[in-house]
Motif scaffolding. Structure first.
Motif, short mmCIF file in Angstrom:
data_model
loop_
_atom_site.label_atom_id
_atom_site.label_comp_id
_atom_site.label_asym_id
_atom_site.label_seq_id
_atom_site.Cartn_x
_atom_site.Cartn_y
_atom_site.Cartn_z
N ALA A 1 0.66 -0.71 0.10
CA ALA A 1 -0.07 -0.33 0.35
C ALA A 1 0.92 1.19 0.53
O ALA A 1 1.35 1.19 0.68
CB ALA A 1 -1.50 0.03 1.03
N LEU A 2 0.57 1.91 -1.20
CA LEU A 2 1.20 3.43 -0.86
C LEU A 2 1.21 4.22 -0.78
O LEU A 2 -0.37 4.66 -0.82
CB LEU A 2 2.10 3.27 -2.67
CG LEU A 2 3.30 2.07 -3.06
CD1 LEU A 2 3.32 2.06 -4.72
CD2 LEU A 2 4.59 1.68 -2.31
N SER A 3 1.62 5.45 -0.24
CA SER A 3 1.18 6.70 -0.24
C SER A 3 1.74 7.97 -1.01
O SER A 3 2.98 7.35 -0.98
CB SER A 3 0.76 7.23 1.62
OG SER A 3 -0.46 6.39 1.63
N PHE A 4 1.56 9.02 -1.55
CA PHE A 4 2.32 9.59 -2.21
C PHE A 4 1.39 10.97 -1.89
O PHE A 4 0.10 11.43 -1.94
CB PHE A 4 1.64 9.69 -3.74
CG PHE A 4 1.42 8.38 -4.20
CD1 PHE A 4 2.92 7.91 -5.45
CD2 PHE A 4 1.34 7.14 -4.36
CE1 PHE A 4 2.96 6.75 -5.56
CE2 PHE A 4 1.26 5.60 -4.96
CZ PHE A 4 2.43 5.98 -5.31
N THR B 1 6.45 9.77 -1.05
CA THR B 1 5.68 8.45 -1.72
C THR B 1 6.52 8.04 -0.14
O THR B 1 8.12 7.36 0.14
CB THR B 1 6.56 8.00 -2.89
OG1 THR B 1 5.78 8.50 -3.39
CG2 THR B 1 5.97 6.75 -3.15
N TYR B 2 5.70 6.96 0.16
CA TYR B 2 5.97 5.93 1.16
C TYR B 2 5.20 4.86 0.81
O TYR B 2 3.70 4.90 0.43
CB TYR B 2 6.26 6.33 2.68
CG TYR B 2 5.04 6.90 3.33
CD1 TYR B 2 3.79 6.47 3.93
CD2 TYR B 2 4.91 8.24 2.86
CE1 TYR B 2 2.73 7.34 4.83
CE2 TYR B 2 3.76 9.07 3.32
CZ TYR B 2 3.25 8.64 3.53
OH TYR B 2 1.76 8.75 4.50
N SER B 3 5.18 3.38 1.88
CA SER B 3 4.53 2.17 1.82
C SER B 3 3.92 2.32 3.52
O SER B 3 4.45 2.76 4.41
CB SER B 3 4.97 0.95 1.52
OG SER B 3 6.58 0.78 2.43
N LYS B 4 3.17 1.27 3.69
CA LYS B 4 2.99 0.98 4.67
C LYS B 4 3.83 0.24 5.12
O LYS B 4 4.54 -0.39 4.20
CB LYS B 4 1.75 0.30 5.35
CG LYS B 4 0.06 1.19 5.30
CD LYS B 4 -1.27 0.63 5.55
CE LYS B 4 -2.39 1.52 5.71
NZ LYS B 4 -3.24 0.38 6.08
N ILE C 1 -3.75 7.73 -0.58
CA ILE C 1 -3.28 7.43 0.91
C ILE C 1 -3.48 5.50 0.67
O ILE C 1 -4.83 5.73 -0.23
CB ILE C 1 -4.62 7.65 2.35
CG1 ILE C 1 -4.44 9.17 1.90
CG2 ILE C 1 -3.59 6.73 3.22
CD1 ILE C 1 -5.23 9.80 3.41
N ASP C 2 -2.73 4.83 0.72
CA ASP C 2 -2.44 3.41 0.29
C ASP C 2 -3.38 2.94 -1.21
O ASP C 2 -3.91 1.74 -0.85
CB ASP C 2 -3.71 2.76 1.78
CG ASP C 2 -2.97 3.53 2.87
OD1 ASP C 2 -2.19 3.38 2.96
OD2 ASP C 2 -4.03 3.18 4.04
#
Length: 1012
Positions: free
Chosen positions: A159-162, A176-179, A983-984
């Protein structure tokens, strides 16, 4: 299928063809054969085009271009257009098109951040193969170091957030990062991760917390590059899984910067500090720099970070990382004229002194004292922000795409180094000092040598001096009989001391502490001559200097073993004199003594005697010198405490005239690179987005970061209307009272005074303050620059001839403490505080003035040698006694150039008068926008008018994320928004994605407001 690939980047010039004809929109005659091949098979009567045929090429980056034409018939050319997809020149030459079959190649530098454009003239047909690859680009096929098993891809919880910013926190910059997700501890994964699950097992550069370059691909249709961090692992007797987080976009380079110290700025994969050695590609210009008259004056040719222009009008590239603009840090030229100080060497001032006369302060050939004041550095350096920020991203393997960073305004910004101190003080002190002692072992005596002497026969009442150079290690003295025992120990890395001459040769300019402690002598006999009655006036040790380029010795200080007196009468015929036996010399301490490179220091032992007998008689004294107290007897049976010390200690804290230094060693030793970057971000409200594949960071202020509404992406039909949409008030940092300011520098007492007097207790120079309406929570929001402090800018009469001349001097930054009377210094006042060496960094304009001579308007004066040896700096006037280029650092320019006005670097707006350098006329004051109104007001007004975050659920596909451009606005049902967060996003599922949006309104421009 999801793949996690750990990367070990390999680079070449031919991998990763950027051509994809499927990206373009073209006229009807084109037939796409494959991604990189396109053809026209039927002759047409009209011009044919297709663009863009690449993604956005990075402005300023080099690319290799190849075009192959085959089956070419008909008149006219086919190939690459000179313009790109933005219909402006892209950098490709006319040579990359052809009328006949063949291969065409070139290397070009991309311009304008746009895609490439293919065309065919009317009547032309044929097939085109095209390739565009980045010079030094990543070869992805060779860069995969290992694939990590993820288990069942369908169940993999990626699940990626931008994001690029956060409306709830105006100072936050995100990416950008992931859970956190888990991957199984399979045999393959254990191998790829190099056994990090083993306790006590160590592989260099492979700690669990290290972030590892990584690429995530989904069904070979979506890929994202960043860094993978293993945050934990689960195990019983064997490892079970690894917990991981993926970071991309801005987080990738931000993680690389981490807590790196600013002084350790490096080239890519280079040693700590190597970035300062070759800042922004200015190869080796940051090493072995010397502070001297020529270096400072030559720096005044600099226009900005990239160019310099001589007074004669010759413009060239600026390869210097350092400039020396006028700014004030306290008292100017102490002990000299009322003006600034910029000393020359004796040779520079008078070549007749000889090439080796490289001293600034000292003594000439006949012992005359140089007329120079105590050396004091009034010109301290600045370093261009442009060069630093370019190098900071280059260190992480990134280039910058930014109209703002490349603007003339930004290229003229500098970071003042207001303390000009070394961060490697211990190293410099050790290298340039000599420590001498006699503590070798309990059996040692500390014996230095026999300094006995016998005078020639002289008449009565004629004073006779005997003087010998002390050789501390026991080399046989000129008149002595026995050498010492050779147990003088020196900590002397630069080999300053030579016992054959007894001289210490100074290796570096600067101030020194010279000391001699616990030195004693044993007087065995004072009646060995023919005289029986005489006066032993004194026995003393002198510390002497011979200034570089001379052979004359001048005494700096002396101490007594037998103090001077005319009544010490020795009567050898009446008994044993009291002076026999132990004689302890006073300790010698000479503090803050200026010494030049190649000066020599020595110690001598001197005795004065005269006899009262009739006729010619001689006098003889037997004396033995020891490096210690409590001497027991004469040599060879005597011993001492061996506790003597002879030290020449360099004061290595501050940069002084003539010194050689590396730029990396004058950068503050505690500041981090992230601190610096945050300071620049805060000043200009910079926003970031990162292409981790092309390694390009796009940076622009908020106002210019988001693209025009005509480039917005229409998401109206992607909204999942079955899910509730929410508009929530932003729980932002905005309170009823809003303040924007620089960091407070407790050592800057003028800014402190002005803050308390004019700015409601806000300790800054021209801060911004606003009171919001009752819709906002009661309280105070302070947005403080985390790195730079506020700067007071004013004229200073003491830069020319005194307080009455203040109005004739240029406006410049003045970092002032309190005067000795605890009063605040004034531009037209006489008091100035002692120079400060503990200021915070400053963000200021570098301003160069070169026009227009007499009658003068702005003037500065510098003392270069003696009291009457001064030069005036008058813009545009060059003569034997005047210099025509004046550079200065300032934040608010009270008299700004009417042709090129300088905008205030204060957060608050300010009035500035316009100055015409041609007519020398000063116009009325007008308001100029400060940092808040220029870079923050649009954003804050948008939040004030609609302080809500809209949450929607969007049916995002892989192609949407592949083409995601966070600089583009989103259009939904007649309104424009910028993306606060995606989100995610789950690329391996068909789920809708939660997206936060903030309403974008074009509010136009705002009038200048200088009120507080």
């Amino acid at each position: 299928m999801i793949k996690l690939e750990l990367l070990d980047y390999k680079y070449d010039d031919v991998s990763n063809n950027q051509i994809n004809f499927n990206l373009g929109t073209g006229t009807s005659a084109w037939n796409i054969v494959e991604d990189t091949v396109i053809e026209i098979t039927t002759v047409t009567t009209s011009f044919q085009k297709i663009y863009p045929v690449t993604g956005i090429l990075t402005d300023g980056v080099q690319y290799k271009l190849k075009l192959v034409l085959s089956n070419k018939t008909g008149a006219g050319d086919m190939g690459f257009a000179l313009d790109g997809s933005a219909l402006t020149p892209i950098g490709i030459s006319i040579g990359m098109r052809g009328a006949v079959n063949g291969t065409y190649e070139e290397t070009f530098t991309a311009a304008g951040s746009q895609g490439a454009y293919i065309f065919a003239d009317a009547g032309a047909k044929g097939k085109i193969y095209a390739r565009i690859t980045q010079v030094g680009g990543i070869n992805w096929n060779q860069s995969v170091a290992g694939n990590l098993d993820v288990g069942n891809s369908n169940d993999f919880p990626l699940a990626l957030s931008f994001s690029v910013g956060e409306a709830r926190d105006l100072q936050a910059r995100t990416g950008t990062y992931s859970k956190t997700f888990k991957i199984p501890a399979t045999k393959n994964n254990n191998k790829v991760l190099k056994g990090i699950y083993n306790e006590g097992y160590y592989v260099k550069n492979n700690t669990v917390t290290n972030q590892k370059p990584c690429r995530i691909t989904v069904d070979d249709a979506f890929s994202i590059v960043g860094k993978l961090q293993v945050t934990g692992l689960g195990k019983s007797t064997d490892p079970l899984y690894y917990s991981c987080v993926f970071y991309g976009n801005n987080v990738d380079w931000a993680a690389g910067i981490g807590n790196k110290l600013l002084k350790n700025l490096s080239v890519y994969n280079g040693a700590d500090g190597s970035g300062w050695d070759s800042l922004n590609g200015k190869t080796n210009t940051g090493i072995n720099r010397q502070l001297n008259y020529s270096e400072v004056v030559d720096s005044w040719n600099i226009d900005n970070a990239t160019h310099k222009t001589t007074f004669a009008g010759v413009t060239s590239s600026n390869y210097s990382p350092v400039c020396y603009p006028q700014a004030g840090y306290g008292e100017l030229n102490p002990g000299g004229e009322t003006c600034m100080q910029l000393l020359k060497t004796a040779y520079e001032q008078d070549p007749a002194q000889g090439f080796n006369s490289i001293g600034y302060y000292g003594f000439g050939f006949t012992g005359f004292e140089y007329p120079t004041p105590d050396p004091c550095v009034d010109f301290r350096p600045g370093i261009f922000i442009y060069d630093i920020i370019k190098q900071l991203f280059s260190q992480e393997g990134y280039t910058i795409s930014s109209n703002f960073i490349n603007s003339d305004m930004f290229k003229g910004l500098i970071m003042l180094l207001p303390n000009f101190r070394y961060n490697n003080v211990d190293e410099r002190v050790a290298t340039n000092s000599a420590y001498g002692s006699f503590e070798e072992g309990v059996a040692e005596t500390g014996y230095v040598g026999d300094y006995s002497f016998s005078t020639p026969s002289i008449l009565p009442n004629v004073k006779r001096w005997n003087e010998d150079v002390i050789r501390w290690d026991g080399t046989k003295p000129t008149t002595g009989s026995w050498p010492g025992t050779g147990n003088f120990l020196t900590t002397d890395p630069s080999s300053m001391y030579d016992d054959a001459s007894g001289e210490f040769t100074i290796q570096e300019y600067g101030f020194y502490d010279i000391s001699m402690d616990n030195i004693s002598a044993w007087i065995e006999n004072i009646c060995g001559g023919t005289a029986t009655s005489y006066n032993l006036k004194y026995i003393r040790i002198k510390c002497q200097v011979s200034t570089a380029g001379t052979s004359y010795w001048n005494t700096l200080l002396f101490v007594y073993g037998l103090e001077a007196t005319s009544s010490r009468v020795i009567n050898c015929s009446t008994g044993i004199p009291d002076e026999l036996g132990l004689m302890a010399f006073e300790n010698l301490l000479l503090e803050n003594q200026w010494l030049n490179k190649n000066d020599k220091i020595r110690f001598t032992i001197q005795t004065q005697v005269e006899h009262f007998n009739s006729g010619s008689k001689n006098m003889e004294i037997d004396m033995y010198l020891y490096g210690g107290a409590n001497v027991s007897a004469a040599y060879p049976t005597g011993v001492s405490a061996c506790d003597g010390l002879v030290n020449i200690i360099h004061k290595g804290e501050r940069v002084e005239y003539g010194q050689t230094f590396d730029v990396k060693n004058i950068i503050d030793g505690d500041s981090t690179q992230l601190d610096f970057l945050k300071g620049v971000i805060h000043a200009f409200n910079l926003q970031f987005t990162t292409d981790t594949v092309q390694k390009v960071v796009t940076i622009e202020p908020y106002n210019d970061f988001f693209k025009n509404q005509n480039e917005a992406v229409d998401w109206t039909n992607k909204i999942d209307l079955s899910r509730a949409q929410e508009d929530k008030w932003i729980q932002s940092q905005l309170k009823r009272e809003v303040i924007f300011k620089y960091k407070t520098d407790s050592n800057d007492k003028v800014v402190e005074h002005n803050g308390n007097t004019y700015w409601g207790g806000i300790l800054d120079e021209y801060p911004y303050r606003e009171f919001l309406d009752s819709d906002f929570e009661v309280g105070k929001s302070v947005f403080e620059n985390p790195f730079f402090a506020g700067t007071y800018s004013s004229q200073d009469g003491n830069t020319f001839a005194g307080p009455n001349w203040a109005n004739a001097t240029p406006v410049r930054a003045n970092l002032w403490g309190l005067c000795d009377t605890d009063t605040v210094p004034l531009p037209n006042g006489s008091c100035r505080p002692p120079k400060g060496y503990n200021f915070l960094p400053r963000l200021v304009h570098y301003i160069k003035m070169n026009c227009c001579g007499l009658p003068l308007r702005w003037i500065t004066r510098i003392q270069v040698w003696g009291q009457n040896d001064t030069q005036s700096i008058i813009p545009g006037l060059q003569s034997n006694r005047t210099l025509p280029l004046l550079t200065r650092a300032c934040s608010i320019d009270k008299y700004t150039d009417i042709n090129n006005p300088t905008l205030p670097l204060s957060y608050g707006s300010a009035n500035q008068a316009s100055y015409n350098p041609i007519t020398r006329v000063i116009g009325p004051e007008v308001g100029y926008k400060g940092l808040y109104q220029t870079y923050y007001q649009n954003m804050i007004e948008q939040l004030k008018r609609n302080p809500r975050i809209k949450t929607v659920y969007v049916n995002l596909k892989l192609i949407d994320i592949n083409n995601l451009d966070l600089q583009k606005l989103v259009y939904i049902d007649g309104y424009y928004y910028y993306i606060n967060r995606i989100i995610d996003y789950k690329p391996n599922t068909n789920e809708v994605t939660k997206v936060e949006l903030v309403l974008w309104e074009d509010l136009g421009s705002f009038a200048v407001d200088v009120s507080f």
